[in-house]
Scaffold this motif. Structure first.
Motif, mmCIF file in Angstrom:
data_model
loop_
_atom_site.group_PDB
_atom_site.id
_atom_site.type_symbol
_atom_site.label_atom_id
_atom_site.label_comp_id
_atom_site.label_asym_id
_atom_site.label_seq_id
_atom_site.Cartn_x
_atom_site.Cartn_y
_atom_site.Cartn_z
ATOM 1 N N PRO A 20 0.798 -1.236 0.000
ATOM 2 C CA PRO A 20 0.000 0.000 0.000
ATOM 3 C C PRO A 20 0.832 1.289 0.000
ATOM 4 C CG PRO A 20 -0.747 -1.473 1.723
ATOM 5 C CD PRO A 20 0.469 -2.084 1.136
ATOM 6 N N LEU A 21 2.008 1.277 0.584
ATOM 7 C CA LEU A 21 2.788 2.510 0.710
ATOM 8 C C LEU A 21 4.040 2.549 -0.166
ATOM 9 C CD1 LEU A 21 2.528 3.076 4.542
ATOM 10 C CD2 LEU A 21 1.413 4.371 2.740
ATOM 11 N N ARG A 22 4.107 1.720 -1.190
ATOM 12 C CA ARG A 22 5.307 1.702 -2.027
ATOM 13 C C ARG A 22 5.441 3.022 -2.781
ATOM 14 N NH1 ARG A 22 5.353 0.736 -7.553
ATOM 15 N NH2 ARG A 22 3.294 0.539 -8.477
ATOM 16 N N LYS A 23 6.671 3.350 -3.186
ATOM 17 C CA LYS A 23 6.851 4.559 -3.984
ATOM 18 C C LYS A 23 6.429 4.255 -5.419
ATOM 19 C CE LYS A 23 11.739 4.230 -5.217
ATOM 20 N NZ LYS A 23 13.029 4.899 -5.170
ATOM 21 N N ARG A 24 5.791 5.233 -6.048
ATOM 22 C CA ARG A 24 5.243 5.058 -7.391
ATOM 23 C C ARG A 24 5.858 6.074 -8.346
ATOM 24 N NH1 ARG A 24 1.695 4.027 -3.469
ATOM 25 N NH2 ARG A 24 0.571 2.061 -3.643
ATOM 26 N N ARG A 25 6.177 5.617 -9.531
ATOM 27 C CA ARG A 25 6.789 6.490 -10.523
ATOM 28 C C ARG A 25 5.728 7.369 -11.162
ATOM 29 N NH1 ARG A 25 9.494 3.998 -15.461
ATOM 30 N NH2 ARG A 25 9.178 5.775 -16.773
ATOM 31 N N LEU A 26 6.053 8.643 -11.317
ATOM 32 C CA LEU A 26 5.169 9.593 -11.981
ATOM 33 C C LEU A 26 5.676 9.833 -13.395
ATOM 34 C CD1 LEU A 26 4.669 12.115 -9.082
ATOM 35 C CD2 LEU A 26 3.109 10.338 -9.835
ATOM 36 N N LEU A 27 4.755 9.889 -14.324
ATOM 37 C CA LEU A 27 5.092 9.981 -15.738
ATOM 38 C C LEU A 27 4.908 11.406 -16.243
ATOM 39 C CD1 LEU A 27 3.159 6.755 -16.755
ATOM 40 C CD2 LEU A 27 5.567 6.946 -16.144
ATOM 41 N N VAL A 28 6.030 12.088 -16.443
ATOM 42 C CA VAL A 28 6.019 13.444 -17.003
ATOM 43 C C VAL A 28 7.177 13.540 -18.005
ATOM 44 C CG1 VAL A 28 4.944 14.610 -15.046
ATOM 45 C CG2 VAL A 28 7.393 14.349 -15.105
ATOM 46 N N HIS A 29 7.159 14.562 -18.822
ATOM 47 C CA HIS A 29 8.226 14.772 -19.795
ATOM 48 C C HIS A 29 9.526 15.148 -19.098
ATOM 49 C CE1 HIS A 29 5.677 14.479 -23.328
ATOM 50 N NE2 HIS A 29 4.783 15.223 -22.704
ATOM 51 N N ARG A 30 10.636 14.787 -19.699
ATOM 52 C CA ARG A 30 11.949 15.064 -19.112
ATOM 53 C C ARG A 30 12.159 16.566 -18.912
ATOM 54 N NH1 ARG A 30 15.464 11.673 -17.645
ATOM 55 N NH2 ARG A 30 14.609 10.158 -19.078
ATOM 56 N N SER A 31 11.687 17.372 -19.848
ATOM 57 C CA SER A 31 11.857 18.827 -19.710
ATOM 58 C C SER A 31 11.105 19.346 -18.484
ATOM 59 C CB SER A 31 11.371 19.535 -20.971
ATOM 60 O OG SER A 31 10.000 19.272 -21.199
ATOM 61 N N GLN A 32 9.933 18.775 -18.197
ATOM 62 C CA GLN A 32 9.189 19.171 -16.998
ATOM 63 C C GLN A 32 9.939 18.759 -15.741
ATOM 64 O OE1 GLN A 32 5.445 17.208 -17.939
ATOM 65 N NE2 GLN A 32 4.446 19.213 -18.043
#
Length: 165
Positions: A90-102
């Protein structure tokens, strides 16, 4: 019916529907919001099913940039009821998907003193899980009191104007 007769306006059915799963209402009280960006979430199957049931909590979560990737920490997505041994942590870290420039822009901004990345809202946009991240600065106690007094004064002013009509 010819193609010329069709209107250029998009229909309501063409736009992706948004369904809010979790809202971090305390964030706007505890932080001064400077900028908001939308990010996708990399999730496992049981996490998506649990989110569709509305089992998420953003109250203590935050985001951090590590090795040119954006990660979400302490976002509690409760285990899926029928997930058996394939359930997620339940508390694992999750990757967020954004552009490299952002990511580079956010990295430069968070290096400033007192700025952090706080999630505001977790929602589905169509079939995709999205999160609104805010670049924020923490408020002091006197700032919170000032915001409350402004809000109360505005309400009182609206009441007086309404009574005078």
């Amino acid at each position: 019916m010819s193609k010329a007769n069709k209107s250029a306006k998009p229909k309501d059915t063409d736009l992706p529907k948004t369904k809010v799963v979790s809202d971090n209402r305390k964030a706007r009280h505890n932080y001064e919001i400077l900028d908001v960006i939308e990010a996708g979430l990399a999730l496992t199957g049981t996490e998506v099913k649990a989110l569709r049931q509305g089992k998420a909590n953003l109250s203590d979560s935050f985001a951090r940039i590590e090795e040119s990737e954006l990660w979400l920490y302490r976002c509690n997505i409760s285990p899926y009821d029928f997930g058996n041994r394939f359930n997620h942590d339940p508390l694992r870290k999750r990757r967020l998907l954004v552009h490299r420039s952002q990511i580079e822009k956010l990295k430069a901004q968070t290096l400033e003193k007192g700025l952090t990345l706080i999630p505001l809202k977790l929602y589905f946009k169509g079939n995709w899980a999205k999160i609104d991240l805010a670049l924020a600065r923490g408020k002091q106690l006197y700032d919170k009191r000032e915001a409350i007094s402004k809000r109360e004064n505005q309400r009182n002013l609206e009441r007086v104007i309404k009574r005078s009509r």
